[in-house]
Design a protein around this motif. Structure first.
Motif, PDB file in Angstrom:
ATOM      1  N   LEU A  24      57.157  47.389   7.669  1.00 44.78           N
ATOM      2  CA  LEU A  24      57.276  48.822   7.965  1.00 44.78           C
ATOM      3  C   LEU A  24      56.041  49.328   8.702  1.00 44.78           C
ATOM      4  O   LEU A  24      56.140  50.180   9.591  1.00 44.78           O
ATOM      5  CB  LEU A  24      57.498  49.600   6.674  1.00 44.78           C
ATOM      6  CG  LEU A  24      57.717  51.110   6.804  1.00 44.78           C
ATOM      7  CD1 LEU A  24      58.935  51.418   7.669  1.00 44.78           C
ATOM      8  CD2 LEU A  24      57.862  51.743   5.422  1.00 44.78           C
ATOM      9  N   ARG A  25      54.874  48.817   8.349  1.00 46.43           N
ATOM     10  CA  ARG A  25      53.653  49.218   9.053  1.00 46.43           C
ATOM     11  C   ARG A  25      53.766  48.912  10.548  1.00 46.43           C
ATOM     12  O   ARG A  25      53.404  49.737  11.403  1.00 46.43           O
ATOM     13  CB  ARG A  25      52.445  48.498   8.458  1.00 46.43           C
ATOM     14  CG  ARG A  25      51.123  48.872   9.120  1.00 46.43           C
ATOM     15  CD  ARG A  25      49.974  48.025   8.591  1.00 46.43           C
ATOM     16  NE  ARG A  25      49.685  48.301   7.197  1.00 46.43           N
ATOM     17  CZ  ARG A  25      48.896  49.297   6.791  1.00 46.43           C
ATOM     18  NH1 ARG A  25      48.334  50.100   7.676  1.00 46.43           N
ATOM     19  NH2 ARG A  25      48.663  49.480   5.500  1.00 46.43           N
ATOM     20  N   LEU A  26      54.259  47.715  10.894  1.00 47.93           N
ATOM     21  CA  LEU A  26      54.420  47.352  12.306  1.00 47.93           C
ATOM     22  C   LEU A  26      55.433  48.252  12.995  1.00 47.93           C
ATOM     23  O   LEU A  26      55.234  48.675  14.139  1.00 47.93           O
ATOM     24  CB  LEU A  26      54.866  45.895  12.426  1.00 47.93           C
ATOM     25  CG  LEU A  26      53.824  44.794  12.310  1.00 47.93           C
ATOM     26  CD1 LEU A  26      54.452  43.451  12.671  1.00 47.93           C
ATOM     27  CD2 LEU A  26      52.613  45.064  13.185  1.00 47.93           C
ATOM     28  N   VAL A  27      56.551  48.522  12.322  1.00 47.82           N
ATOM     29  CA  VAL A  27      57.587  49.372  12.903  1.00 47.82           C
ATOM     30  C   VAL A  27      57.020  50.753  13.228  1.00 47.82           C
ATOM     31  O   VAL A  27      57.229  51.299  14.323  1.00 47.82           O
ATOM     32  CB  VAL A  27      58.786  49.490  11.942  1.00 47.82           C
ATOM     33  CG1 VAL A  27      59.797  50.501  12.470  1.00 47.82           C
ATOM     34  CG2 VAL A  27      59.446  48.132  11.742  1.00 47.82           C
ATOM     35  N   LEU A  28      56.285  51.331  12.292  1.00 51.63           N
ATOM     36  CA  LEU A  28      55.723  52.666  12.499  1.00 51.63           C
ATOM     37  C   LEU A  28      54.622  52.647  13.557  1.00 51.63           C
ATOM     38  O   LEU A  28      54.457  53.618  14.321  1.00 51.63           O
ATOM     39  CB  LEU A  28      55.202  53.220  11.184  1.00 51.63           C
ATOM     40  CG  LEU A  28      56.282  53.490  10.127  1.00 51.63           C
ATOM     41  CD1 LEU A  28      55.650  53.916   8.807  1.00 51.63           C
ATOM     42  CD2 LEU A  28      57.272  54.554  10.611  1.00 51.63           C
ATOM     43  N   LEU A  40      52.707  39.923  11.734  1.00 54.65           N
ATOM     44  CA  LEU A  40      52.341  40.596  10.489  1.00 54.65           C
ATOM     45  C   LEU A  40      50.858  40.437  10.189  1.00 54.65           C
ATOM     46  O   LEU A  40      50.229  41.323   9.596  1.00 54.65           O
ATOM     47  CB  LEU A  40      53.174  40.035   9.336  1.00 54.65           C
ATOM     48  CG  LEU A  40      54.677  40.362   9.377  1.00 54.65           C
ATOM     49  CD1 LEU A  40      55.428  39.497   8.372  1.00 54.65           C
ATOM     50  CD2 LEU A  40      54.926  41.840   9.094  1.00 54.65           C
ATOM     51  N   SER A  41      50.272  39.326  10.611  1.00 58.01           N
ATOM     52  CA  SER A  41      48.867  39.052  10.316  1.00 58.01           C
ATOM     53  C   SER A  41      47.924  39.836  11.213  1.00 58.01           C
ATOM     54  O   SER A  41      46.918  40.382  10.756  1.00 58.01           O
ATOM     55  CB  SER A  41      48.573  37.554  10.456  1.00 58.01           C
ATOM     56  OG  SER A  41      49.323  36.813   9.522  1.00 58.01           O
ATOM     57  N   ASP A  42      48.238  39.882  12.521  1.00 61.52           N
ATOM     58  CA  ASP A  42      47.282  40.512  13.453  1.00 61.52           C
ATOM     59  C   ASP A  42      47.764  41.851  14.009  1.00 61.52           C
ATOM     60  O   ASP A  42      47.081  42.453  14.840  1.00 61.52           O
ATOM     61  CB  ASP A  42      46.925  39.553  14.591  1.00 61.52           C
ATOM     62  CG  ASP A  42      48.120  39.168  15.467  1.00 61.52           C
ATOM     63  OD1 ASP A  42      49.143  39.884  15.436  1.00 61.52           O
ATOM     64  OD2 ASP A  42      48.013  38.166  16.200  1.00 61.52           O
ATOM     65  N   GLY A  43      48.943  42.315  13.565  1.00 60.23           N
ATOM     66  CA  GLY A  43      49.411  43.628  13.998  1.00 60.23           C
ATOM     67  C   GLY A  43      50.001  43.674  15.384  1.00 60.23           C
ATOM     68  O   GLY A  43      50.147  44.761  15.972  1.00 60.23           O
ATOM     69  N   THR A  44      50.368  42.528  15.935  1.00 62.01           N
ATOM     70  CA  THR A  44      50.943  42.485  17.282  1.00 62.01           C
ATOM     71  C   THR A  44      52.274  43.225  17.332  1.00 62.01           C
ATOM     72  O   THR A  44      53.155  42.987  16.503  1.00 62.01           O
ATOM     73  CB  THR A  44      51.167  41.033  17.720  1.00 62.01           C
ATOM     74  OG1 THR A  44      49.908  40.361  17.769  1.00 62.01           O
ATOM     75  CG2 THR A  44      51.833  40.968  19.090  1.00 62.01           C
ATOM     76  N   VAL A  45      52.425  44.115  18.303  1.00 57.67           N
ATOM     77  CA  VAL A  45      53.715  44.786  18.503  1.00 57.67           C
ATOM     78  C   VAL A  45      54.197  44.663  19.947  1.00 57.67           C
ATOM     79  O   VAL A  45      55.340  45.018  20.246  1.00 57.67           O
ATOM     80  CB  VAL A  45      53.646  46.281  18.109  1.00 57.67           C
ATOM     81  CG1 VAL A  45      53.408  46.429  16.620  1.00 57.67           C
ATOM     82  CG2 VAL A  45      52.595  47.027  18.911  1.00 57.67           C
ATOM     83  N   ASP A  46      53.336  44.184  20.852  1.00 55.32           N
ATOM     84  CA  ASP A  46      53.703  44.061  22.258  1.00 55.32           C
ATOM     85  C   ASP A  46      54.155  42.633  22.555  1.00 55.32           C
ATOM     86  O   ASP A  46      53.330  41.716  22.651  1.00 55.32           O
ATOM     87  CB  ASP A  46      52.518  44.431  23.157  1.00 55.32           C
ATOM     88  CG  ASP A  46      52.201  45.912  23.091  1.00 55.32           C
ATOM     89  OD1 ASP A  46      53.157  46.702  23.035  1.00 55.32           O
ATOM     90  OD2 ASP A  46      51.009  46.268  23.089  1.00 55.32           O
ATOM     91  N   LEU A  47      55.451  42.447  22.689  1.00 55.43           N
ATOM     92  CA  LEU A  47      56.017  41.156  23.067  1.00 55.43           C
ATOM     93  C   LEU A  47      56.709  41.301  24.415  1.00 55.43           C
ATOM     94  O   LEU A  47      56.903  42.400  24.919  1.00 55.43           O
ATOM     95  CB  LEU A  47      57.022  40.673  22.021  1.00 55.43           C
ATOM     96  CG  LEU A  47      56.546  40.573  20.564  1.00 55.43           C
ATOM     97  CD1 LEU A  47      57.646  39.974  19.693  1.00 55.43           C
ATOM     98  CD2 LEU A  47      55.273  39.752  20.443  1.00 55.43           C
TER      99      LEU A  47
END
Length: 277
Positions: free
Chosen positions: A16-20, A130-137
């Motif tokens: 959820l943290r990554l989604v937000l 999840l480990s490094d907070g990556t959201v840009d793929l």
């Protein structure tokens, strides 16, 4: 047009943290985010209160008691509480491209809903995110499955929708959908008789089809990456199959037990913005 994003979640605050985080970085920010929580423990609420301190838009939390898989009721109550004209429904394991909301709005049309797609992350890629907070793929990111769904090409997305034929619901998944809220109210949202895994999304889509609200499948835009996890269900038959068969046979339009039972409650007492002490 005001946009409400509804994020369903259950006991996975790390995802959820990554989604937000992805929502907070949108090129077109939503007007509010509602987390529809199907009974998570206190860790989820603690996370939301932490994130709310510097979240750019109203962040709201609707929690219901954990007495089994009740996604239909959780989403209905979030829809009832929503203040936007347009509602985007995503799951709490879907990390969105920066242009996710802008793409959905670009292709929104009255009398239809938009069904988006998803690319799948492998266990290794999901763990790294999840480990490094990556959201840009991107389409070139290693360890990505269904890679074709990671290609963003706006012109091709528009062309694909213009050429698409009107056809009954298929491949329906509420992990990435856009609806006019008025259309959801017209068909009375999800049928809350459907508990346990499966078919509540397809059943809604068929009632919409009977009402003349057609599904439009969006490709090459509104991209999202699905975090890998063990499923809460097994593919195959669902105890809710009988409701889906009943809806299709009777050409039903409105849910018997739907969103209308919650509208008065949230009109009288809106969900609070967690950014406000």
């Amino acid at each position: 047009m005001k946009v409400s994003v509804i994020v369903t979640t259950y006991n996975w605050p790390q995802a959820l943290r990554l989604v937000l985080r992805g929502l907070a970085r949108q090129t077109r920010l939503p007007d509010e985010v509602i987390v529809a929580d199907d009974g998570s423990g206190p860790e989820t609420r603690q996370l939301l209160e932490e994130i709310a301190r510097d979240f750019p838009v109203p962040l709201r939390h609707h929690w219901q008691e954990d007495i089994g898989f009740r996604a239909a009721r959780s989403r209905n109550r979030a829809i009832a509480a929503a203040r936007g004209d347009y509602v985007l429904m995503i799951d709490g394991d879907m990390v969105m491209h920066r242009d996710f909301i802008a793409d959905h709005l670009r292709h929104a049309q009255p009398g239809s809903f938009v069904q988006g797609s998803r690319a799948l992350t492998t266990p290794a890629l999901s763990q790294r995110m999840l480990s490094d907070g990556t959201v840009d793929l991107s389409v070139f990111t290693p360890r990505l499955d269904r890679r074709r769904n990671a290609l963003r090409w706006p012109a091709l997305a528009s062309l694909n929708l213009r050429r698409a034929r009107r056809r009954p619901p298929r491949a329906i998944k509420t992990c990435n959908q856009g609806w006019f809220r008025a259309d959801l109210l017209r068909v009375n949202g999800f049928d809350e008789r459907m508990e346990g895994w499966g078919r509540e999304d397809s059943e809604l889509a068929w009632r919409a089809w009977h009402a003349g609200i057609v599904p439009r499948h969006l490709r090459f835009a509104a991209l999202a990456w699905h975090l890998h996890h063990r499923e809460r269900h097994m593919d195959g038959e669902s105890p809710n199959d009988r409701y889906l068969r009943e809806t299709r046979a009777a050409l039903k339009v409105r849910a018997e037990l739907g969103v209308d039972q919650h509208l008065g409650e949230f009109a009288a007492q809106p969900l609070p913005d967690l950014r406000t002490p």
